[in-house]
Write an enzyme that holds these catalytic residues in place. Structure first.
Site, PDB file in Angstrom:
ATOM      1  CG  ASN A   1      -0.264  -0.007   2.532  1.00 11.53           C
ATOM      2  OD1 ASN A   1       0.841  -0.532   2.639  1.00 11.53           O
ATOM      3  ND2 ASN A   1      -0.881   0.561   3.538  1.00 11.53           N
TER       4      ASN A   1
ATOM      5  CG  ASP B   1      -0.307  -3.577  10.503  1.00 11.35           C
ATOM      6  OD1 ASP B   1       0.282  -3.160   9.487  1.00 11.35           O
ATOM      7  OD2 ASP B   1      -1.494  -3.330  10.753  1.00 11.35           O
TER       8      ASP B   1
END
Ligand code: DOR
Ligand code: ZN
Length: 437
Positions: free
Chosen positions: A95, A300
């Protein structure tokens, strides 16, 4: 000339199945022997008495940010943070500002990584409406395919059930499909701009709905999927039920969803904002109770500039760095009796190696890469702003006293960290050999 040898002696060698005192012999890039009473004339000897030796950690969920936002993180800073935290392999998410969604973008990112990385790596392809079938064509070039069902940082969003099905259907089983499972329609329905409570704006129901839909699509497509950052016990039990039905679903949890709650988030302001959100204390407790059904722990790691995270909740971007707090937090869980050392290795090393079909990683076994971490379980460290390798140089765990100090790290046989000091050159990390088609 024969490759240099290192003999690590008298360590407590921890694997997914055992924790025994022993020695490990490294030659060149590989482990060549593991056992008790090894001798190796001429080898460099490391006395590891009282220390734990673990396989290097594999973090399957990292946002490096380069290309596009090197002020947040780049390949060198992210992978230095990885090694400092005992992580010897990372998989990078797609992303970016210009997302990794074409063969050209994948090649470009691999090229940048080859020049900057100091640990080993793989990259994800991002799913769009235009690249169905590309994951199959890229095969071993990518670590996996990532599908965003809810919006988060960056432009990627696939909130279309037909597209989810088509991507699952066209991607061979050997390539993991990781899903950001928060349902976009649900997120929109619950978005309450008057509430500065992220958990109310993106409640558990949106995550549970999305997981339910992914399982339905996976069943129809005849393969499994991997749920990234499961933040509720209900998601994990849905996955467990699907597995019992024969659908090979897997899931990961992140340390912040285990160690921080929505109450902490209110105090942390911008630093407590992450997608999926930190959950209510009872929910966090329930997630701990489901840990036996979780496949991997991943960070993450999602760095943003400290100045951005210092903003109030409403203005701050979501996510924060996690590579340097992963292992100490998991050691805290061990010290608190919530986790065994073997389970820690299963979740952070052997589990991700199995899930991503890495070649020669995640085990302390002759023939495997000598990716090793030596840890002093007794030493504690205070997490301080300004003392981290990641560019934001701060974390929501600032001020926490955490056990499990990383004493040394070997990356493919080379000692790259000694007593907190990294000795690595950019460009020495390598792409991980992944299962090809
Ligand atoms: O909090 C998050 N930050 N969640 C995501 O899904 C993306 C990540 C990012 O890239 O900033
Ligand atoms: Zn992420």
């Amino acid at each position: 000339m024969a490759a240099p040898r290192t003999l690590i002696r008298n360590a407590q060698v921890v694997t997914a199945l055992s924790s025994e005192r022993g020695d490990v012999l490294i030659q060149g890039e590989r482990i060549v022997a593991a056992g008790a009473g090894l001798s190796a004339p001429g080898a460099t000897i490391v006395d590891a008495a009282g220390l734990l030796l673990l396989p290097g950690l594999i973090d399957a969920h990292v946002h490096v940010r380069e290309p596009g936002a090197v002020e947040k993180e780049d390949w060198t800073s992210a992978t230095r943070a990885a090694l400092a935290g005992g992580v010897t392999t990372i998989f990078d998410m797609p992303n970016n500002a210009t997302p990794t969604v074409t063969a050209e973008r994948v090649a470009e990112k691999l090229d940048i990584a080859a020049r900057g990385a100091v640990c080993d790596y793989g990259v994800y392809l991002g799913a769009t409406s235009k690249n169905v079938g590309l994951a199959a064509r890229l095969g071993g070039e990518i670590a996996g395919l990532k599908i965003y069902l809810g919006s988060t940082t960056g432009p990627l969003l696939t909130d279309d059930w037909r597209l989810l099905y088509d991507h699952l259907r066209s991607t061979p089983e050997v390539i993991p499909v990781a899903v950001h499972a928060e349902d976009e329609q649900c997120l929109r329905a619950f978005q309450d701009t008057s509430a500065s409570d992220h958990n109310r704006n993106r409640p558990p129901i949106c995550a549970e709905l999305a997981v339910h839909h992914v399982i339905t699509a996976a069943r129809a497509a005849g393969r499994g999927a991997h749920i990234a950052h499961a933040s509720t016990a209900r998601e994990v039990s849905l996955i467990q039920q699907a597995r019992q039905e024969g659908i090979p679903m897997t899931c990961e949890v992140c340390p912040h969803h285990l160690f921080l709650t929505s109450e902490d988030a209110l105090l942390l302001g911008g630093w407590g904002k992450v997608n999926p959100p930190l959950r209510e204390p009872g929910e966090v407790q329930a997630l701990w109770e489901q840990l036996a059904c979780v496949d991997i722990v991943a960070t993450d790691h999602a760095p943003h500039r400290s100045e951005e995270k210092d903003h109030a909740y409403e203005q701050a971007p979501s996510g924060f760095s996690g590579l340097e707090t992963l292992l100490p937090l998991m050691f805290l869980a061990v010290r608190e009796g919530r986790l065994s050392l073997q389970h820690l290795v299963r979740l952070t090393s052997t589990g991700p190696a199995n899930l991503f079909h890495t070649h020669r990683k995640g085990r302390i076994t002759p023939g495997y890469d000598a990716d090793l971490v030596l840890v002093d379980p007794a030493a504690t460290r205070v997490i301080r702003a300004g003392a981290l390798q990641t560019k934001p140089n701060d974390t929501p765990f600032r001020g926490w006293h955490l056990p499990g100090r990383v004493i040394a790290v070997w990356r493919r046989g080379e000692r790259v960290l000694t007593d907190g000091i990294l000795t690595v050159e950019p460009g020495t990390g390598k792409p991980v050999a992944l299962a090809t088609l």
